[in-house]
Design an enzyme around this catalytic site. Sequence first.
Site, PDB file in Angstrom:
ATOM      1  N   SER A  67      36.043  28.553  50.693  1.00  0.00           N
ATOM      2  CA  SER A  67      34.562  28.078  50.828  1.00  0.00           C
ATOM      3  C   SER A  67      34.274  27.807  52.284  1.00  0.00           C
ATOM      4  O   SER A  67      33.304  28.112  52.834  1.00  0.00           O
ATOM      5  CB  SER A  67      34.110  26.916  50.109  1.00  0.00           C
ATOM      6  OG  SER A  67      34.253  27.172  48.706  1.00  0.00           O
ATOM      7  N   GLY A 108      38.244  12.786  25.331  1.00  0.00           N
ATOM      8  CA  GLY A 108      39.694  12.929  25.242  1.00  0.00           C
ATOM      9  C   GLY A 108      39.966  14.360  24.699  1.00  0.00           C
ATOM     10  O   GLY A 108      41.044  15.011  25.129  1.00  0.00           O
ATOM     11  N   ARG A 165      32.997  39.594  47.003  1.00  0.00           N
ATOM     12  CA  ARG A 165      32.640  38.133  46.908  1.00  0.00           C
ATOM     13  C   ARG A 165      31.751  38.047  46.005  1.00  0.00           C
ATOM     14  O   ARG A 165      31.445  37.221  45.213  1.00  0.00           O
ATOM     15  CB  ARG A 165      32.188  37.733  48.185  1.00  0.00           C
ATOM     16  CG  ARG A 165      33.349  37.471  49.172  1.00  0.00           C
ATOM     17  CD  ARG A 165      32.636  37.060  50.511  1.00  0.00           C
ATOM     18  NE  ARG A 165      33.870  36.688  51.439  1.00  0.00           N
ATOM     19  CZ  ARG A 165      33.838  37.354  52.765  1.00  0.00           C
ATOM     20  NH1 ARG A 165      33.148  37.777  53.361  1.00  0.00           N
ATOM     21  NH2 ARG A 165      35.123  36.885  53.387  1.00  0.00           N
ATOM     22  N   ILE A 217      49.152  38.322  45.654  1.00  0.00           N
ATOM     23  CA  ILE A 217      48.490  39.743  45.327  1.00  0.00           C
ATOM     24  C   ILE A 217      48.119  39.883  43.802  1.00  0.00           C
ATOM     25  O   ILE A 217      49.171  39.610  43.069  1.00  0.00           O
ATOM     26  CB  ILE A 217      49.202  40.953  45.900  1.00  0.00           C
ATOM     27  CG1 ILE A 217      49.448  40.806  47.178  1.00  0.00           C
ATOM     28  CG2 ILE A 217      48.690  42.379  45.562  1.00  0.00           C
ATOM     29  CD1 ILE A 217      48.507  40.792  48.411  1.00  0.00           C
ATOM     30  N   THR A 218      46.715  39.845  43.602  1.00  0.00           N
ATOM     31  CA  THR A 218      46.376  40.031  42.276  1.00  0.00           C
ATOM     32  C   THR A 218      46.676  41.262  41.677  1.00  0.00           C
ATOM     33  O   THR A 218      46.564  42.373  42.406  1.00  0.00           O
ATOM     34  CB  THR A 218      44.786  39.720  42.117  1.00  0.00           C
ATOM     35  OG1 THR A 218      44.679  38.461  42.534  1.00  0.00           O
ATOM     36  CG2 THR A 218      44.529  39.857  40.666  1.00  0.00           C
ATOM     37  N   GLU A 263      48.876  37.205  53.676  1.00  0.00           N
ATOM     38  CA  GLU A 263      50.342  37.283  54.093  1.00  0.00           C
ATOM     39  C   GLU A 263      50.549  35.700  53.948  1.00  0.00           C
ATOM     40  O   GLU A 263      49.803  34.815  54.257  1.00  0.00           O
ATOM     41  CB  GLU A 263      50.666  37.883  55.322  1.00  0.00           C
ATOM     42  CG  GLU A 263      50.422  39.364  55.497  1.00  0.00           C
ATOM     43  CD  GLU A 263      50.864  40.083  56.841  1.00  0.00           C
ATOM     44  OE1 GLU A 263      51.315  38.952  57.867  1.00  0.00           O
ATOM     45  OE2 GLU A 263      50.650  41.315  56.869  1.00  0.00           O
ATOM     46  N   SER A 283      43.163  32.593  55.604  1.00  0.00           N
ATOM     47  CA  SER A 283      41.665  32.711  56.297  1.00  0.00           C
ATOM     48  C   SER A 283      41.818  33.470  57.573  1.00  0.00           C
ATOM     49  O   SER A 283      40.844  34.272  57.794  1.00  0.00           O
ATOM     50  CB  SER A 283      41.386  31.358  56.258  1.00  0.00           C
ATOM     51  OG  SER A 283      41.112  30.784  55.396  1.00  0.00           O
ATOM     52  N   GLU A 319      39.534  35.553  47.935  1.00  0.00           N
ATOM     53  CA  GLU A 319      38.688  36.485  48.533  1.00  0.00           C
ATOM     54  C   GLU A 319      37.691  35.686  49.353  1.00  0.00           C
ATOM     55  O   GLU A 319      36.523  35.735  49.661  1.00  0.00           O
ATOM     56  CB  GLU A 319      37.694  37.288  47.438  1.00  0.00           C
ATOM     57  CG  GLU A 319      38.597  38.178  46.808  1.00  0.00           C
ATOM     58  CD  GLU A 319      37.762  39.208  45.993  1.00  0.00           C
ATOM     59  OE1 GLU A 319      36.618  39.590  46.697  1.00  0.00           O
ATOM     60  OE2 GLU A 319      38.341  39.531  45.065  1.00  0.00           O
ATOM     61  N   GLY A 320      38.192  34.653  50.263  1.00  0.00           N
ATOM     62  CA  GLY A 320      37.698  33.983  51.314  1.00  0.00           C
ATOM     63  C   GLY A 320      37.540  32.399  50.720  1.00  0.00           C
ATOM     64  O   GLY A 320      36.600  32.505  49.975  1.00  0.00           O
TER      65      GLY A 320
END
Length: 379
Positions: A366, A340, A243, A157-158, A127, A132, A363-364
């Site tokens: 690091s 380049g 994860r 939201i995926t 949200e 986290s 998904e969390g």
Amino acid sequence: MHFQLSEEHIMIQQAARDFAQNELKPGVIERDEHQKFPAEQIKKMAELGFMGMMVSPEYDGAGMDTISYVLVMEELSKVDASASVVMSVNNSLVCYGLEKYGTEAQKEKYLKPLARGEVIGAFCLSEPEAGSDATSQHTTAIDMGDYYLLNGTKNWITNGSSASTYLVMAQTDASKGSHGINALIVERGMEGFTIGPKENKLGIRGSDTHSLMFSDVKVPKANRIGEDGFGFKFAMQTLDGGRIGIAAQALGIASGAFELATQYAKERKTFGKPIANHQAIAFKLADMATQIEAARLMVLKAAWLKDSGQSYAQASAMAKLYASEVAMQTTIEAVQIHGGYGFVKEYHVERLMRDAKITQIYEGTSEIQKVVISREVLR
């Protein structure tokens, strides 16, 4: 200890590799450029059984193990992380959550079409003020007897606009904190449920990321997953498996960039010889290969632990933490090796570098993985 894949695993890996090269690679730059959802490619992934890989055949899934799943995720992610994240969410979060914790009626109605890939699912936890800090759910689900009245906003939201089935976490009793959260199955088209505009993102631009708004949405009690107050635990336990999927995605992004950099280093010549023969470049490739191999072993170990019924929360957090760091570092070096040309879209590595960053966040983050790991270590 066995470090060899089974014949079945090798066949699945090869099928995924062929699909990625023949079906995902053509058009991947255009899809990224125009933020185009890979709808046709997702349909073909469903035909191959990739959208419900770990779901039991009893519920129309492919009945494969987690190792098969991460092998496919790696191969697809080498080419198109936007396509692989659709598969990851559908498998790791939505199908897994429904199969493990859903009722038979929920599995019949929702899991089967998801496992067949006829429809796509979305997992709705984040949200505006709950990323986290996932316990800080402002979306509410008020108990109205035989239904819940759902109000609030979810973001990042995926599969936001492509999904048909949404697993939504919402607060029913704020006085109970995380124990007052419920997980509800919300259907696309329910009255009061609207989808916000698509996010214009740095990476995984083909994936559709949206905010979702709920205004007095009536969700039947039959659509609650688990007992009253089980929602937060449901989300956390489901994310442990998720994860592994994102770790495999990060691994794929890294190995895809490494393969492109190695090929380019062999072909590109400076000072009369391929740049791969210059120690500065050769040592970069050596570091990349070593880090990718370490990440791969961590991802496979987490998958093996899950398949063998052992605790895998720490292993999956470690795998995601490390693989995402490797993805970021490897893609940066791949761009550097291309010089380049690495800055030009047609060489693919700049896209992989942009895609890599999200693996350190969703998904969390690091930082949250370190919280999970340290808790397990200090337990």
